[in-house]
Design a protein around this motif. Structure first.
Motif, mmCIF file in Angstrom:
data_model
loop_
_atom_site.group_PDB
_atom_site.id
_atom_site.type_symbol
_atom_site.label_atom_id
_atom_site.label_comp_id
_atom_site.label_asym_id
_atom_site.label_seq_id
_atom_site.Cartn_x
_atom_site.Cartn_y
_atom_site.Cartn_z
ATOM 1 N N ASN A 35 8.994 35.337 39.977
ATOM 2 C CA ASN A 35 8.611 35.219 38.565
ATOM 3 C C ASN A 35 9.800 35.162 37.623
ATOM 4 O O ASN A 35 9.624 34.993 36.415
ATOM 5 C CB ASN A 35 7.651 36.351 38.189
ATOM 6 C CG ASN A 35 6.319 36.171 38.902
ATOM 7 O OD1 ASN A 35 6.059 35.127 39.494
ATOM 8 N ND2 ASN A 35 5.485 37.195 38.864
ATOM 9 N N THR A 65 0.218 44.851 37.042
ATOM 10 C CA THR A 65 -1.026 44.296 37.560
ATOM 11 C C THR A 65 -0.801 43.661 38.931
ATOM 12 O O THR A 65 -1.691 43.683 39.784
ATOM 13 C CB THR A 65 -1.610 43.255 36.574
ATOM 14 O OG1 THR A 65 -2.735 42.603 37.177
ATOM 15 C CG2 THR A 65 -0.596 42.196 36.205
ATOM 16 N N ASP A 66 0.408 43.132 39.174
ATOM 17 C CA ASP A 66 0.686 42.454 40.448
ATOM 18 C C ASP A 66 0.781 43.428 41.614
ATOM 19 O O ASP A 66 0.927 43.006 42.756
ATOM 20 C CB ASP A 66 1.991 41.657 40.356
ATOM 21 C CG ASP A 66 1.857 40.494 39.393
ATOM 22 O OD1 ASP A 66 2.888 39.910 39.019
ATOM 23 O OD2 ASP A 66 0.715 40.192 38.995
ATOM 24 N N THR A 79 5.574 45.968 47.129
ATOM 25 C CA THR A 79 4.643 45.693 48.235
ATOM 26 C C THR A 79 5.133 46.357 49.513
ATOM 27 O O THR A 79 4.363 46.988 50.244
ATOM 28 C CB THR A 79 4.488 44.176 48.432
ATOM 29 O OG1 THR A 79 4.019 43.587 47.205
ATOM 30 C CG2 THR A 79 3.510 43.847 49.551
ATOM 31 N N ARG A 98 -9.410 40.980 38.146
ATOM 32 C CA ARG A 98 -8.506 40.836 39.302
ATOM 33 C C ARG A 98 -8.897 41.792 40.428
ATOM 34 O O ARG A 98 -8.182 42.721 40.770
ATOM 35 C CB ARG A 98 -7.084 41.082 38.844
ATOM 36 C CG ARG A 98 -6.050 40.691 39.865
ATOM 37 C CD ARG A 98 -4.646 40.830 39.328
ATOM 38 N NE ARG A 98 -3.710 40.116 40.186
ATOM 39 C CZ ARG A 98 -2.447 39.883 39.885
ATOM 40 N NH1 ARG A 98 -1.966 40.318 38.735
ATOM 41 N NH2 ARG A 98 -1.667 39.225 40.713
ATOM 42 N N ASP A 129 -6.006 35.446 46.230
ATOM 43 C CA ASP A 129 -4.832 35.207 45.389
ATOM 44 C C ASP A 129 -3.652 35.887 46.062
ATOM 45 O O ASP A 129 -3.818 36.678 46.986
ATOM 46 C CB ASP A 129 -5.038 35.702 43.952
ATOM 47 C CG ASP A 129 -4.791 37.185 43.799
ATOM 48 O OD1 ASP A 129 -5.731 37.976 43.934
ATOM 49 O OD2 ASP A 129 -3.620 37.568 43.578
ATOM 50 N N ARG A 167 -1.519 38.340 45.576
ATOM 51 C CA ARG A 167 -1.326 39.782 45.757
ATOM 52 C C ARG A 167 -2.509 40.395 46.511
ATOM 53 O O ARG A 167 -2.329 41.320 47.299
ATOM 54 C CB ARG A 167 -1.130 40.476 44.402
ATOM 55 C CG ARG A 167 -0.068 39.826 43.535
ATOM 56 C CD ARG A 167 1.296 39.745 44.213
ATOM 57 N NE ARG A 167 2.253 39.022 43.365
ATOM 58 C CZ ARG A 167 3.495 38.751 43.704
ATOM 59 N NH1 ARG A 167 3.929 39.101 44.888
ATOM 60 N NH2 ARG A 167 4.280 38.091 42.896
ATOM 61 N N THR A 181 -3.277 49.669 35.061
ATOM 62 C CA THR A 181 -2.219 48.654 34.972
ATOM 63 C C THR A 181 -1.936 48.378 33.495
ATOM 64 O O THR A 181 -2.844 48.382 32.665
ATOM 65 C CB THR A 181 -2.641 47.324 35.651
ATOM 66 O OG1 THR A 181 -3.705 46.740 34.905
ATOM 67 C CG2 THR A 181 -3.056 47.546 37.091
ATOM 68 N N GLY A 194 4.184 33.316 47.293
ATOM 69 C CA GLY A 194 4.975 34.317 46.575
ATOM 70 C C GLY A 194 5.740 35.308 47.428
ATOM 71 O O GLY A 194 6.442 36.158 46.894
ATOM 72 N N GLU A 213 -7.863 48.013 35.639
ATOM 73 C CA GLU A 213 -7.044 46.799 35.496
ATOM 74 C C GLU A 213 -7.144 46.339 34.047
ATOM 75 O O GLU A 213 -8.195 45.851 33.611
ATOM 76 C CB GLU A 213 -7.558 45.734 36.471
ATOM 77 C CG GLU A 213 -6.928 44.348 36.301
ATOM 78 C CD GLU A 213 -5.412 44.333 36.386
ATOM 79 O OE1 GLU A 213 -4.871 44.627 37.474
ATOM 80 O OE2 GLU A 213 -4.790 44.042 35.346
ATOM 81 N N ILE A 268 8.079 42.946 42.730
ATOM 82 C CA ILE A 268 6.724 43.018 43.292
ATOM 83 C C ILE A 268 6.791 42.962 44.810
ATOM 84 O O ILE A 268 6.071 43.674 45.515
ATOM 85 C CB ILE A 268 5.827 41.904 42.719
ATOM 86 C CG1 ILE A 268 5.822 41.956 41.182
ATOM 87 C CG2 ILE A 268 4.401 42.017 43.282
ATOM 88 C CD1 ILE A 268 5.327 43.267 40.575
#
Ligand code: EPZ
Length: 419
Positions: A23, A305-306, A239, A332, A370, A372, A297, A399, A326, A235
């Motif tokens: 990003n 949020t990710d 993760t 999401r 999506d 994430r 978030t 990503g 969220e 992110i």
């Protein structure tokens, strides 16, 4: 299409290196359109999204050379119409609007479609361009912005759900070549926005206030080439910290930026995990029984949020009741239905997920939706009993640079097979 098979039960240990931020790379690659001189960008992650962005730049007439993580872009001349067949594949393509408007005083880009995390409007981007003196026309699914010249203005970019990251990027990239000074109130303060501002200032722009809600941009006549290192992907780092919390016996992430991860490490310590921080690395360690959590978030520096889906995966096997809200993309929650197929016990109430931790999940065929949410399903599979089959992993490849290979390096039993 590939799918990923996760054989649950292996503990994770060891260390991995974090890649450059997706990003941050996407808007910075778009910003190379602002000068006719060569720009060299290091640590560009090898992702389908960065490939799409390079395709757009080449379609616009830029020369692109790539040698592993280093990309050199020379946009000696540039067209102003981004190609629909590439733009439709990546919503973030919208961030070429700002540099094209700044450089060519016009730009045409396909309107971004919606996506599974919710509606993805660009009204705030257009509001910013209009304030700088641009007119716009929506025609045949494209948005065209154009201006005889751009004049500095005072703009408030705060929307119903808070600041807009790409909207702040876009307006900043148009304002750097406007006549006069632009003030952006309600600006996004994400580290990726700061990274873009740092790169633009290296190109000769005059931007102050990056990382705060108020940016002051003094327009300049033209920008020159520059060289830049992309910041680590916070992110991806988050993760892997959650993977270490779910199945780890001590997982270290190297080449990370700890101060970008405070909200994430605070959430993990809130769950009872131990975090050890060094200059450019973090280690997550189990520390007794994990505790449930209440989490919301928020725009940076709040919890991202990710990282919401990944935390839902962790909390689904954490004893007690956790509540996740969220606030950025209220819809999401594509991962919830899939986690429930694995035995998770969670109920959605509007934009809040109420999670009753279960003793363990069971592997099942699940579908990535999506970026994430897909990563969250792989993380859940690490601890689930049996095999979790995650299909449509092209979402993950958008990503994460070799997510399955990096997890294997940490000891996960994970394989990528043809669907
Ligand atoms: C960026 O998307 C990121 N993508 C997203 O990461 C991230 O989730 C998001 O910021 C929020 O942090 C990139 O940077 C490429 P926004 P962006 O504009 O800029 C509303 C990932 O997984 N809004 O900050 O498109 C919007 O609907 C991706 O890497 C308007 O109402 O998001 C949302 O509710 C997913 N009008 C909120 O603002 C607008 O004009 C925040 O969106 C723009 C946005």
């Amino acid at each position: 299409m590939d799918k990923i098979l996760v054989h649950g039960g292996n503990g994770l240990a060891g260390s991995i290196k974090i890649s450059g931020s997706k990003n941050s790379a996407l808007p910075i690659l778009a910003a190379t359109l602002l000068t006719r001189e060569p720009c060299t960008i290091h640590r560009v992650p090898d992702l389908s999204d960065t490939h799409y962005m390079l395709q757009i730049l080449m379609h616009l007439g830029a020369q692109v050379e790539r040698a592993s993580g280093t990309v050199t872009v020379t946009a000696e001349k540039t067209d102003s119409v981004a190609p629909y067949d590439v733009v439709r594949k990546m919503r973030a393509s919208v961030c070429v609007l700002g540099p094209l408007l700044g450089r060519c005083k016009e730009a045409t880009v396909a309107l971004p479609g919606g996506c599974v995390i919710g509606d993805r409007p660009i009204d705030l981007h257009l509001k910013g361009f209009e304030a700088l003196g641009a007119a716009m026309r929506v025609q045949g699914g494209d948005v065209k912005v154009f201006a005889p010249k751009l004049n500095g203005a005072v703009i408030n970019l705060r929307g119903k759900f808070g600041p807009t990251v790409l909207g702040t990027d876009n307006v900043m990239m148009a304002a750097v070549l406007a006549e006069g000074t632009t003030v952006i109130e309600g600006a996004a303060a994400e580290p990726e926005v700061c990274d873009l501002a740092d790169f633009l200032n290296k190109m000769g722009a005059k931007i102050e206030g990056a990382g705060t809600r108020r940016l002051i941009i003094e327009g300049v006549k033209e920008l020159h080439g520059a060289e830049h290192d992309i910041i680590p992907d916070r992110i991806e780092a988050g993760t892997f910290l959650v993977a270490g919390a779910i199945a780890g016996k001590g997982v270290t992430i190297n080449r990370a930026e700890p101060q970008h991860l405070t909200a994430i490490t605070n959430a993990l310590t809130g769950c009872g995990f131990k975090i050890e921080a060094k200059k450019n690395s973090l280690t997550v360690l189990p520390n007794g029984v994990a505790k449930p959590l209440e989490l919301e978030t928020e725009p940076y520096p709040g919890f991202p949020t990710d990282m919401q889906a990944q935390m839902c995966a962790l909390l689904s096997t954490t004893d007690g009741i956790s509540v996740v809200t969220e606030n950025v993309f209220p819809q999401r929650y594509m991962h919830v239905a899939e986690l429930k197929r694995m035995g998770a016990n969670m109920q959605l109430e509007g934009s809040t997920a109420v999670i009753q931790g279960v003793h363990r999940l069971t592997g099942a065929p699940v579908m990535a939706s999506d970026l994430r949410a897909s990563a969250a399903l792989v993380l859940a599979g690490l601890k689930a009993e049996g095999i979790t089959e995650v299909s449509r992993v092209y979402h993950i490849d958008r990503g994460y640079e070799h997510l399955d290979e990096k997890l294997s390096e940490l000891g996960a039993h994970i394989e990528r097979v043809k669907e």
